[in-house]
Write a protein that holds these residues in place. Structure first.
Motif: not given
Lengths: 80, 80
Positions: A61-69, A71-80, A3-11
């Protein structure tokens, strides 16, 4: 499964790191840079085999630990 | 024109942030995570109009400022 998680600041959220990068680049002679934003990428190796289930878990995981929701938004890509 | 620079640790370089993430996730009950790696993404707004020239300049920025090429590798995506 990966899984690739992209995390960035919200606009609209102030991005001091991005500003520092833009300014430093400009100081170094790269005047064509008008703005910069910095985000992060977290790559996870998962034992889960089901893509849908994996995405749901990574979202948790993003909601609980990885992102500070706040101020941050995230996008998840799942790869086989 | 926009440039997206992906920066990550080279294979074999110790990634304490990634390890901390994997461990924290495991402690939170996400036992399916076997490993994690953290990288960064820098998004640049450029005044340059020519994609080839832009890529060359961004490569120079990576070598001079954005990436620590001793331990990090980078990838540049140019978007119109």
């Amino acid at each position: 499964m990966k899984a690739i998680v992209h995390i960035g600041l919200k606009p609209g959220v102030l991005d001091p790191q991005g500003r520092a990068i833009a300014r430093s680049l400009s100081d170094l002679g790269f005047g064509e840079v008008s703005a910069a934003r910095q985000g992060k990428v977290i790559e996870l190796d998962l034992k889960e085999k089901d893509a849908g289930k994996a995405e749901e878990r990574v979202k948790e995981m993003c909601e609980k630990l990885l992102a500070n929701t706040v101020i941050e938004s995230y996008r998840i890509d799942i790869e086989a």
